[in-house]
Design an enzyme around this catalytic site. Structure first.
Site, PDB file in Angstrom:
ATOM      1  N   CYS A 113      57.045  10.021 -51.241  1.00 43.29           N
ATOM      2  CA  CYS A 113      56.234  11.140 -51.765  1.00 43.29           C
ATOM      3  C   CYS A 113      55.317  11.758 -50.708  1.00 43.29           C
ATOM      4  O   CYS A 113      54.828  12.872 -50.888  1.00 43.29           O
ATOM      5  CB  CYS A 113      55.378  10.666 -52.931  1.00 43.29           C
ATOM      6  N   HIS A 253      50.064  15.531 -54.271  1.00 44.39           N
ATOM      7  CA  HIS A 253      51.304  14.980 -54.803  1.00 44.39           C
ATOM      8  C   HIS A 253      51.039  14.591 -56.259  1.00 44.39           C
ATOM      9  O   HIS A 253      49.949  14.151 -56.608  1.00 44.39           O
ATOM     10  CB  HIS A 253      51.741  13.747 -54.012  1.00 44.39           C
ATOM     11  N   ASN A 283      57.495  13.833 -61.695  1.00 45.49           N
ATOM     12  CA  ASN A 283      57.256  13.422 -60.315  1.00 45.49           C
ATOM     13  C   ASN A 283      58.515  13.727 -59.498  1.00 45.49           C
ATOM     14  O   ASN A 283      59.554  13.112 -59.705  1.00 45.49           O
ATOM     15  CB  ASN A 283      56.936  11.918 -60.276  1.00 45.49           C
TER      16      ASN A 283
HETATM   17  N1  ACO Z   1      57.363   4.868 -73.526  1.00 43.17           N
HETATM   18  C1  ACO Z   1      56.670   4.032 -74.324  1.00 43.17           C
HETATM   19  N2  ACO Z   1      56.081   2.924 -73.859  1.00 43.17           N
HETATM   20  C2  ACO Z   1      56.217   2.630 -72.566  1.00 43.17           C
HETATM   21  C3  ACO Z   1      56.948   3.459 -71.671  1.00 43.17           C
HETATM   22  C4  ACO Z   1      57.533   4.619 -72.212  1.00 43.17           C
HETATM   23  N3  ACO Z   1      58.240   5.487 -71.470  1.00 43.17           N
HETATM   24  N4  ACO Z   1      56.895   2.934 -70.440  1.00 43.17           N
HETATM   25  C5  ACO Z   1      56.162   1.821 -70.533  1.00 43.17           C
HETATM   26  N5  ACO Z   1      55.761   1.625 -71.815  1.00 43.17           N
HETATM   27  C6  ACO Z   1      54.947   0.532 -72.356  1.00 43.17           C
HETATM   28  C7  ACO Z   1      55.010  -0.712 -71.493  1.00 43.17           C
HETATM   29  O1  ACO Z   1      56.143  -1.473 -71.834  1.00 43.17           O
HETATM   30  C8  ACO Z   1      53.717  -1.394 -71.866  1.00 43.17           C
HETATM   31  O2  ACO Z   1      53.910  -2.101 -73.069  1.00 43.17           O
HETATM   32  P1  ACO Z   1      53.320  -3.583 -73.231  1.00 43.17           P
HETATM   33  O3  ACO Z   1      51.828  -3.425 -73.077  1.00 43.17           O
HETATM   34  O4  ACO Z   1      53.771  -3.955 -74.593  1.00 43.17           O
HETATM   35  O5  ACO Z   1      53.927  -4.376 -72.125  1.00 43.17           O
HETATM   36  C9  ACO Z   1      52.760  -0.238 -72.159  1.00 43.17           C
HETATM   37  O6  ACO Z   1      53.590   0.915 -72.359  1.00 43.17           O
HETATM   38  C10 ACO Z   1      51.770   0.046 -71.048  1.00 43.17           C
HETATM   39  O7  ACO Z   1      52.459  -0.014 -69.801  1.00 43.17           O
HETATM   40  P2  ACO Z   1      51.703   0.194 -68.448  1.00 43.17           P
HETATM   41  O8  ACO Z   1      52.664  -0.026 -67.314  1.00 43.17           O
HETATM   42  O9  ACO Z   1      50.417  -0.541 -68.422  1.00 43.17           O
HETATM   43  O10 ACO Z   1      51.347   1.755 -68.569  1.00 43.17           O
HETATM   44  P3  ACO Z   1      50.476   2.615 -67.602  1.00 43.17           P
HETATM   45  O11 ACO Z   1      49.360   3.238 -68.333  1.00 43.17           O
HETATM   46  O12 ACO Z   1      50.158   1.901 -66.322  1.00 43.17           O
HETATM   47  O13 ACO Z   1      51.477   3.808 -67.249  1.00 43.17           O
HETATM   48  C11 ACO Z   1      52.907   4.475 -65.443  1.00 43.17           C
HETATM   49  C12 ACO Z   1      52.706   3.514 -66.612  1.00 43.17           C
HETATM   50  C13 ACO Z   1      52.985   5.868 -66.002  1.00 43.17           C
HETATM   51  C14 ACO Z   1      54.209   4.121 -64.735  1.00 43.17           C
HETATM   52  C15 ACO Z   1      51.719   4.379 -64.451  1.00 43.17           C
HETATM   53  O14 ACO Z   1      51.485   3.015 -64.158  1.00 43.17           O
HETATM   54  C16 ACO Z   1      51.926   5.137 -63.180  1.00 43.17           C
HETATM   55  O15 ACO Z   1      51.928   6.345 -63.151  1.00 43.17           O
HETATM   56  N6  ACO Z   1      52.035   4.425 -62.016  1.00 43.17           N
HETATM   57  C17 ACO Z   1      52.066   5.050 -60.710  1.00 43.17           C
HETATM   58  C18 ACO Z   1      53.354   5.757 -60.386  1.00 43.17           C
HETATM   59  C19 ACO Z   1      53.295   6.263 -58.944  1.00 43.17           C
HETATM   60  O16 ACO Z   1      52.261   6.650 -58.432  1.00 43.17           O
HETATM   61  N7  ACO Z   1      54.398   6.216 -58.218  1.00 43.17           N
HETATM   62  C20 ACO Z   1      54.305   6.518 -56.808  1.00 43.17           C
HETATM   63  C21 ACO Z   1      55.071   7.601 -56.369  1.00 43.17           C
HETATM   64  S1  ACO Z   1      56.806   7.510 -56.700  1.00 43.17           S
HETATM   65  C22 ACO Z   1      57.622   7.378 -55.149  1.00 43.17           C
HETATM   66  O17 ACO Z   1      57.030   7.271 -54.130  1.00 43.17           O
HETATM   67  C23 ACO Z   1      59.140   7.333 -55.182  1.00 43.17           C
END
Ligand code: ACO
Length: 326
Positions: A113, A253, A283
């Site tokens: 990214c 980003h 993203n």
């Molecule tokens: N729909 C419904 N529920 C979901 C989904 C979904 N699509 N995805 C995850 N959940 C659930 C999980 O299973 C979890 O359930 P549990 O508590 O029963 O285990 C719950 O939702 C919460 O999950 P978290 O992982 O804590 O959710 P969070 O608020 O952290 O959001 C996310 C997840 C969106 C992935 C976030 O962590 C994020 O944006 N991370 C950073 C991503 C990023 O910056 N990537 C870098 C760039 S990409 C690159 O370089 C290629």
């Protein structure tokens, strides 16, 4: 140092739109969860044999038209991508072929990214040598072919698209006021596409275990992203002896709207100065900054002399920030 100018910007996203409601029918998720946790409403995805360079070619044509140049006027092509057409030739070579030109240096940048900012810094250095005048810097991604469409943790996040800009030497006073790039390979395992390279070559087992797709520890990545994006922005503001008030436009980003909002809070940047595209595109790793830049530019939101702030964070981990005087 020779000064540089962004003389054209461009975009291309494939026509097919996949909404959160479409995803509700594919995995156990909801529009409410995706919008609330990420800010994404829909994303564009490719169909059939469309590859990353096909998107890069269209974005490049758009940027060239905006700059009033032809492909033959380019001196260098730099493509930032985490989803190359092939391991080799580079996506830049495929893009060059698509643009119908030869005999200039072209290469890819692999910084996920953060790739567009890395590419831009390289373009600025090449212009400073005096050897090159017009450089295409593009971010291009086809994430839809490397996500696991049965994994709700990742498949809802990403989209496909390409953004581009033409960077040129100038006698004016535009250019980079401050820039900073960084990386930390020790935590790379938190976000990785494990198989397909020399560390884990393709085999029946890697395919069966879906190791050619994105594997991410989202919560850990999120925390690191907020800290690093905020830290990078603070660093370049300090280096340029500026505050958020001096910035006309913030182009971050966009991995998650909550990361952008948290970064803005950390550096006292109003969200109203931010070019947001994640709602429409998801993203789009290396493409998200040039897509957001083009969206603001085409809306006439940037005028000569404006200070534009860029910041990025991505797999690697890699990160960076830059203040550019338009
Ligand atoms: N729909 C419904 N529920 C979901 C989904 C979904 N699509 N995805 C995850 N959940 C659930 C999980 O299973 C979890 O359930 P549990 O508590 O029963 O285990 C719950 O939702 C919460 O999950 P978290 O992982 O804590 O959710 P969070 O608020 O952290 O959001 C996310 C997840 C969106 C992935 C976030 O962590 C994020 O944006 N991370 C950073 C991503 C990023 O910056 N990537 C870098 C760039 S990409 C690159 O370089 C290629």
């Amino acid at each position: 140092m020779r000064k540089l100018k962004i003389i054209g910007t461009g975009s291309y996203v494939p026509p097919k739109v996949l909404t959160n409601f479409d995803l509700e029918k594919m995995v156990d998720t909801s529009d409410e969860w995706i919008r609330g946790r990420t800010g994404v409403k829909e994303r564009h995805i490719v169909e059939g044999n469309t590859a990353t360079s096909d998107l890069a070619v269209e974005a490049a044509k758009d940027a060239l038209s905006d700059a009033g140049l032809k492909a033959q006027d380019l001196d260098v092509i730099i493509i930032a991508t985490a989803t190359p057409d092939t391991a080799y030739p580079s996506t830049a070579c495929w893009t060059q072929k698509g643009l119908g030109i030869k005999d200039i240096p072209v290469f890819d940048i692999g910084a996920a990214c953060s790739g567009f900012l890395y590419g831009f810094e390289v373009a600025a250095s090449l212009i400073a040598t005096g050897k090159y005048n017009n450089i295409l810097v593009s971010g291009a991604e086809v994430m839809s072919k490397v996500v696991d469409w049965e994994d709700r943790n990742t498949c809802v996040l990403f989209g496909d698209g390409a953004g581009a800009c033409i960077v040129a030497a100038t006698d004016g006073d535009s250019g980079i006021l401050a820039s900073y790039l960084g990386a930390d390979g020790t935590i790379g395992h938190l976000l990785v596409q494990p198989a397909g390279g020399t560390r884990m070559p393709a085999s029946h087992e890697t395919v069966d275990k879906k190791l050619h797709t994105v594997h991410m520890q989202g919560r850990e990545v999120f925390k690191y992203a907020v800290r690093t994006m905020g830290g990078s922005v603070a660093k370049v503001l300090k280096e340029a002896n500026l505050t958020a008030e001096d910035i006309a436009l913030y182009v971050p980003h966009q991995a998650n709207l909550r990361i952008v909002e948290a970064t803005c809070r950390r550096v006292n940047m109003p969200m109203s100065k931010t070019s947001v595209i994640i709602d429409k595109y998801g993203n789009v790793p290396a493409s998200s900054i040039p897509l957001a830049l083009d969206a603001a530019n085409k809306k006439g939101k940037i005028k000569s002399g404006d200070l534009v702030l860029f910041s990025a964070f991505g797999a690697g981990f890699t990160w960076g920030a830059m203040i550019f005087k338009w």
